[in-house]
Design a protein around this motif. Structure first.
Motif, PDB file in Angstrom:
ATOM      1  N   SER A  29       1.456  20.133   3.584  1.00 45.57           N
ATOM      2  CA  SER A  29       0.891  20.548   2.105  1.00 45.57           C
ATOM      3  C   SER A  29      -0.363  19.329   2.312  1.00 45.57           C
ATOM      4  CB  SER A  29       1.297  20.209   1.066  1.00 45.57           C
ATOM      5  OG  SER A  29       1.488  18.609   0.735  1.00 45.57           O
ATOM      6  N   PRO A  30      -1.599  19.714   1.643  1.00 44.01           N
ATOM      7  CA  PRO A  30      -3.123  18.909   1.792  1.00 44.01           C
ATOM      8  C   PRO A  30      -2.229  17.236   1.026  1.00 44.01           C
ATOM      9  CG  PRO A  30      -3.584  20.872   0.628  1.00 44.01           C
ATOM     10  CD  PRO A  30      -1.928  20.741   0.890  1.00 44.01           C
ATOM     11  N   GLY A  31      -1.025  17.107   0.287  1.00 49.60           N
ATOM     12  CA  GLY A  31      -0.595  16.285  -0.331  1.00 49.60           C
ATOM     13  C   GLY A  31      -0.169  15.082   0.517  1.00 49.60           C
ATOM     14  N   CYS A  32      -0.292  15.394   1.627  1.00 48.02           N
ATOM     15  CA  CYS A  32       0.015  14.580   3.291  1.00 48.02           C
ATOM     16  C   CYS A  32      -1.970  13.129   3.392  1.00 48.02           C
ATOM     17  CB  CYS A  32       0.139  14.575   4.544  1.00 48.02           C
ATOM     18  SG  CYS A  32      -1.307  16.368   4.774  1.00 48.02           S
ATOM     19  N   ARG A  33      -2.617  13.087   2.851  1.00 48.92           N
ATOM     20  CA  ARG A  33      -3.688  12.719   2.871  1.00 48.92           C
ATOM     21  C   ARG A  33      -3.673  11.363   1.694  1.00 48.92           C
ATOM     22  NH1 ARG A  33      -6.090  18.273   0.643  1.00 48.92           N
ATOM     23  NH2 ARG A  33      -7.538  18.654   2.872  1.00 48.92           N
ATOM     24  N   GLN A  34      -2.940  11.536   0.968  1.00 49.09           N
ATOM     25  CA  GLN A  34      -2.324  10.483  -0.274  1.00 49.09           C
ATOM     26  C   GLN A  34      -1.531   9.541   0.381  1.00 49.09           C
ATOM     27  OE1 GLN A  34      -1.623  12.257  -3.429  1.00 49.09           O
ATOM     28  NE2 GLN A  34      -3.476  11.812  -4.565  1.00 49.09           N
ATOM     29  N   ILE A  35      -0.683  10.150   1.363  1.00 49.62           N
ATOM     30  CA  ILE A  35       0.555   9.381   1.731  1.00 49.62           C
ATOM     31  C   ILE A  35       0.207   9.186   3.253  1.00 49.62           C
ATOM     32  CG2 ILE A  35       2.473   9.193   3.179  1.00 49.62           C
ATOM     33  CD1 ILE A  35       3.218  11.397   0.819  1.00 49.62           C
ATOM     34  N   TYR A  36      -0.707   9.227   4.275  1.00 44.95           N
ATOM     35  CA  TYR A  36      -0.859   9.031   5.478  1.00 44.95           C
ATOM     36  C   TYR A  36      -2.220   8.821   6.334  1.00 44.95           C
ATOM     37  CZ  TYR A  36       3.860  10.188   6.606  1.00 44.95           C
ATOM     38  OH  TYR A  36       5.064  10.683   6.502  1.00 44.95           O
ATOM     39  N   GLU A  37      -3.210   9.189   4.668  1.00 48.39           N
ATOM     40  CA  GLU A  37      -4.387   9.145   5.029  1.00 48.39           C
ATOM     41  C   GLU A  37      -4.786  10.060   5.859  1.00 48.39           C
ATOM     42  OE1 GLU A  37      -5.761   5.108   4.561  1.00 48.39           O
ATOM     43  OE2 GLU A  37      -4.925   5.107   2.699  1.00 48.39           O
ATOM     44  N   LEU A  38      -4.057  11.460   6.111  1.00 46.10           N
ATOM     45  CA  LEU A  38      -4.823  12.166   7.233  1.00 46.10           C
ATOM     46  C   LEU A  38      -5.367  13.558   6.681  1.00 46.10           C
ATOM     47  CD1 LEU A  38      -2.128  10.665  10.219  1.00 46.10           C
ATOM     48  CD2 LEU A  38      -4.739  10.500  10.068  1.00 46.10           C
ATOM     49  N   GLU A  39      -5.468  14.777   7.722  1.00 47.33           N
ATOM     50  CA  GLU A  39      -5.971  15.601   7.603  1.00 47.33           C
ATOM     51  C   GLU A  39      -4.785  16.327   7.655  1.00 47.33           C
ATOM     52  OE1 GLU A  39      -7.851  17.104   5.260  1.00 47.33           O
ATOM     53  OE2 GLU A  39      -8.648  15.094   5.054  1.00 47.33           O
ATOM     54  N   PRO A  40      -4.048  17.690   7.638  1.00 48.64           N
ATOM     55  CA  PRO A  40      -2.645  17.938   7.689  1.00 48.64           C
ATOM     56  C   PRO A  40      -3.107  18.451   9.168  1.00 48.64           C
ATOM     57  CG  PRO A  40      -3.551  18.815   5.772  1.00 48.64           C
ATOM     58  CD  PRO A  40      -4.775  17.417   5.539  1.00 48.64           C
TER      59      PRO A  40
END
Length: 53
Positions: A29-40
């Motif tokens: 999901s797009p929430g990975c941007r906040q956690i890993y600072e990477l696009e899905p």
């Protein structure tokens, strides 16, 4: 599913461990941007980058 994923804190994902030991995230999901600072899409292309963080 996408509406749910956008509103859930954190991230949702599907992790796949293949018999040969290779790993993949068929869905992340797009929430990975906040956690890993990477696009899905980046994570889906190279799952090992975040598995070993």
């Amino acid at each position: 599913m996408q509406k749910l994923a956008k509103n859930v804190p954190g991230m949702l994902y599907e992790f796949l461990l293949r018999p040969d030991g290779s790993m993949a995230f068929p869905y992340i999901s797009p929430g990975c941007r906040q956690i890993y600072e990477l696009e899905p899409e980046v994570i889906q292309e190279n799952a090992t980058g975040i598995v070993y963080l």
